[in-house]
Design a protein around this motif. Structure first.
Motif, PDB file in Angstrom:
ATOM      1  N   GLU A 114      -1.946  -7.131   2.609  1.00  0.00           N
ATOM      2  CA  GLU A 114      -0.515  -6.866   2.413  1.00  0.00           C
ATOM      3  C   GLU A 114       0.180  -6.585   3.741  1.00  0.00           C
ATOM      4  O   GLU A 114       1.304  -7.048   3.976  1.00  0.00           O
ATOM      5  CB  GLU A 114      -0.320  -5.711   1.438  1.00  0.00           C
ATOM      6  CG  GLU A 114      -0.716  -6.063   0.018  1.00  0.00           C
ATOM      7  CD  GLU A 114      -0.474  -4.925  -0.957  1.00  0.00           C
ATOM      8  OE1 GLU A 114       0.351  -4.038  -0.675  1.00  0.00           O
ATOM      9  OE2 GLU A 114      -1.126  -4.912  -2.017  1.00  0.00           O
ATOM     10  N   ASN A 115      -0.471  -5.828   4.624  1.00  0.00           N
ATOM     11  CA  ASN A 115       0.099  -5.578   5.943  1.00  0.00           C
ATOM     12  C   ASN A 115       0.256  -6.875   6.724  1.00  0.00           C
ATOM     13  O   ASN A 115       1.270  -7.100   7.399  1.00  0.00           O
ATOM     14  CB  ASN A 115      -0.784  -4.614   6.734  1.00  0.00           C
ATOM     15  CG  ASN A 115      -0.780  -3.212   6.149  1.00  0.00           C
ATOM     16  OD1 ASN A 115       0.095  -2.856   5.363  1.00  0.00           O
ATOM     17  ND2 ASN A 115      -1.776  -2.419   6.506  1.00  0.00           N
ATOM     18  N   LYS A 118       3.163  -8.995   5.223  1.00  0.00           N
ATOM     19  CA  LYS A 118       4.452  -8.386   5.551  1.00  0.00           C
ATOM     20  C   LYS A 118       4.791  -8.591   7.021  1.00  0.00           C
ATOM     21  O   LYS A 118       5.939  -8.904   7.381  1.00  0.00           O
ATOM     22  CB  LYS A 118       4.411  -6.890   5.226  1.00  0.00           C
ATOM     23  CG  LYS A 118       5.703  -6.137   5.487  1.00  0.00           C
ATOM     24  CD  LYS A 118       6.744  -6.443   4.452  1.00  0.00           C
ATOM     25  CE  LYS A 118       7.973  -5.561   4.627  1.00  0.00           C
ATOM     26  NZ  LYS A 118       9.037  -5.863   3.652  1.00  0.00           N
ATOM     27  N   ASN A 122       7.151 -11.451   6.570  1.00  0.00           N
ATOM     28  CA  ASN A 122       8.197 -10.531   6.121  1.00  0.00           C
ATOM     29  C   ASN A 122       8.374 -10.569   4.609  1.00  0.00           C
ATOM     30  O   ASN A 122       9.457 -10.325   4.077  1.00  0.00           O
ATOM     31  CB  ASN A 122       9.536 -10.830   6.800  1.00  0.00           C
ATOM     32  CG  ASN A 122      10.466  -9.632   6.755  1.00  0.00           C
ATOM     33  OD1 ASN A 122      10.024  -8.484   6.818  1.00  0.00           O
ATOM     34  ND2 ASN A 122      11.757  -9.877   6.643  1.00  0.00           N
ATOM     35  N   ASN A 124       6.898  -9.072   0.974  1.00  0.00           N
ATOM     36  CA  ASN A 124       6.146  -7.953   0.409  1.00  0.00           C
ATOM     37  C   ASN A 124       5.693  -8.322  -1.004  1.00  0.00           C
ATOM     38  O   ASN A 124       6.505  -8.447  -1.915  1.00  0.00           O
ATOM     39  CB  ASN A 124       7.022  -6.702   0.381  1.00  0.00           C
ATOM     40  CG  ASN A 124       6.268  -5.482  -0.115  1.00  0.00           C
ATOM     41  OD1 ASN A 124       5.047  -5.414  -0.007  1.00  0.00           O
ATOM     42  ND2 ASN A 124       6.988  -4.523  -0.666  1.00  0.00           N
ATOM     43  N   ASN A 160       0.320   0.947  -2.153  1.00  0.00           N
ATOM     44  CA  ASN A 160       0.773   1.197  -0.775  1.00  0.00           C
ATOM     45  C   ASN A 160       2.093   1.967  -0.754  1.00  0.00           C
ATOM     46  O   ASN A 160       3.015   1.643  -0.001  1.00  0.00           O
ATOM     47  CB  ASN A 160       0.920  -0.119  -0.012  1.00  0.00           C
ATOM     48  CG  ASN A 160      -0.422  -0.725   0.335  1.00  0.00           C
ATOM     49  OD1 ASN A 160      -1.458  -0.082   0.244  1.00  0.00           O
ATOM     50  ND2 ASN A 160      -0.415  -1.988   0.726  1.00  0.00           N
ATOM     51  N   ASN A 162       4.431   1.898  -2.738  1.00  0.00           N
ATOM     52  CA  ASN A 162       5.531   1.139  -3.318  1.00  0.00           C
ATOM     53  C   ASN A 162       5.421   1.134  -4.838  1.00  0.00           C
ATOM     54  O   ASN A 162       4.343   0.914  -5.380  1.00  0.00           O
ATOM     55  CB  ASN A 162       5.539  -0.311  -2.814  1.00  0.00           C
ATOM     56  CG  ASN A 162       5.862  -0.410  -1.339  1.00  0.00           C
ATOM     57  OD1 ASN A 162       6.647   0.377  -0.818  1.00  0.00           O
ATOM     58  ND2 ASN A 162       5.253  -1.369  -0.655  1.00  0.00           N
ATOM     59  N   TRP A 164       6.075  -0.692  -8.170  1.00  0.00           N
ATOM     60  CA  TRP A 164       6.325  -2.033  -8.682  1.00  0.00           C
ATOM     61  C   TRP A 164       6.471  -2.014 -10.201  1.00  0.00           C
ATOM     62  O   TRP A 164       5.738  -1.316 -10.896  1.00  0.00           O
ATOM     63  CB  TRP A 164       5.166  -2.966  -8.320  1.00  0.00           C
ATOM     64  CG  TRP A 164       5.108  -3.330  -6.864  1.00  0.00           C
ATOM     65  CD1 TRP A 164       4.412  -2.687  -5.887  1.00  0.00           C
ATOM     66  CD2 TRP A 164       5.774  -4.421  -6.229  1.00  0.00           C
ATOM     67  NE1 TRP A 164       4.600  -3.307  -4.679  1.00  0.00           N
ATOM     68  CE2 TRP A 164       5.420  -4.380  -4.856  1.00  0.00           C
ATOM     69  CE3 TRP A 164       6.614  -5.444  -6.676  1.00  0.00           C
ATOM     70  CZ2 TRP A 164       5.904  -5.318  -3.937  1.00  0.00           C
ATOM     71  CZ3 TRP A 164       7.094  -6.369  -5.772  1.00  0.00           C
ATOM     72  CH2 TRP A 164       6.743  -6.300  -4.416  1.00  0.00           C
ATOM     73  N   HIS A 191      10.418  -4.582  -6.915  1.00  0.00           N
ATOM     74  CA  HIS A 191      10.299  -3.363  -6.110  1.00  0.00           C
ATOM     75  C   HIS A 191      11.594  -3.205  -5.318  1.00  0.00           C
ATOM     76  O   HIS A 191      11.925  -4.041  -4.471  1.00  0.00           O
ATOM     77  CB  HIS A 191       9.111  -3.448  -5.149  1.00  0.00           C
ATOM     78  CG  HIS A 191       9.168  -2.455  -4.024  1.00  0.00           C
ATOM     79  ND1 HIS A 191       9.098  -1.096  -4.240  1.00  0.00           N
ATOM     80  CD2 HIS A 191       9.308  -2.628  -2.678  1.00  0.00           C
ATOM     81  CE1 HIS A 191       9.183  -0.476  -3.075  1.00  0.00           C
ATOM     82  NE2 HIS A 191       9.310  -1.373  -2.121  1.00  0.00           N
ATOM     83  N   GLU A 194      13.568  -6.171  -4.022  1.00  0.00           N
ATOM     84  CA  GLU A 194      12.692  -7.339  -3.940  1.00  0.00           C
ATOM     85  C   GLU A 194      12.244  -7.791  -5.330  1.00  0.00           C
ATOM     86  O   GLU A 194      11.815  -6.971  -6.144  1.00  0.00           O
ATOM     87  CB  GLU A 194      11.466  -7.026  -3.088  1.00  0.00           C
ATOM     88  CG  GLU A 194      11.802  -6.682  -1.647  1.00  0.00           C
ATOM     89  CD  GLU A 194      10.586  -6.187  -0.893  1.00  0.00           C
ATOM     90  OE1 GLU A 194      10.166  -6.856   0.071  1.00  0.00           O
ATOM     91  OE2 GLU A 194      10.057  -5.135  -1.279  1.00  0.00           O
TER      92      GLU A 194
END
Length: 206
Positions: A114-115, A118, A122, A124, A160, A162, A164, A191, A194
């Motif tokens: 995921e990192n 992102k 860009n 997520n 993480n 976040n 969802w 999210h 997003e």
């Protein structure tokens, strides 16, 4: 007249009780179907799925096609292409390792998929739980909402840090190990601002 009234007064509580029992049985049936479904979904770990994807946020809108080939819950590949078929990226994921290859062939690595996604694109997306939400699996009894067939309609999960929201508006039926099983045909992940929408055209189960 009084006799009819007496019969009505006597029968009405029985009817109400019967309705309550029927409702309770229906609820139990849905829950039982969901429990069986959860067990069946846990057995689906190797598959291929394809379809279209839309990623929408306040800053951008992106559309494309996807192909996901999963060998196990933490070993899979994701290919994203444009609507006309040109390559966007290829994502290879293994335990504690992720590699992203962009459209120009440049390669990037990280220990967290995921990192990496992102940072490079860009975008997520909760990929660390891909093997669950993609199949319509959840075990969050506090937020899971089911339909009358014991399938997941929506749920909420944290990943993480976040929050969802997952919604599954429609399903399609496939066969796995000689059993019929319904798998998501459309998925929506939200999210904050997003939104990720998947329209799945085919599942191949192994």
């Amino acid at each position: 007249m009084s006799k009819i009234r007496y019969i009505f007064v006597f029968i009405l509580p029985l009817l109400i009780t019967a309705c309550q029992i029927t409702k309770s049985q229906n609820n139990a049936s849905v829950e039982q179907q969901w429990q069986i479904r959860q067990q069946n979904l846990k057995q689906i770990n190797t598959f291929q799925v394809k379809g279209s994807i839309a990623y929408i946020s306040d800053k951008s809108r992106n559309y494309g096609r996807f192909l996901i080939a999963q060998q196990s819950t933490d070993n899979y590949q994701v290919k994203l292409t444009s609507p006309i078929g040109s390559n966007i990226l290829t994502l290879n994921v293994e335990p504690n390792y992720a590699q992203l290859v962009d459209k120009d062939g440049r390669s990037y690595q990280d220990t967290n998929v995921e990192n990496l996604m992102k940072k490079i694109s860009n975008v997520n997306i909760p990929l660390n739980s891909l093997h669950n939400w993609l199949k319509g699996f959840s075990d969050n009894t506090n937020t899971d909402k089911l339909d009358s067939s014991g399938r997941l309609l929506s749920t909420v999960f944290i990943q993480n840090n976040n929050k969802w929201t997952l919604k599954i508006p429609s399903y399609s039926t496939y066969t796995h190990k000689n059993k019929k099983i319904d798998l998501p045909a459309t998925i929506e992940l939200t999210h904050d601002d997003e939104v990720v929408r998947l329209k799945i055209s085919d599942w191949i189960l192994r």
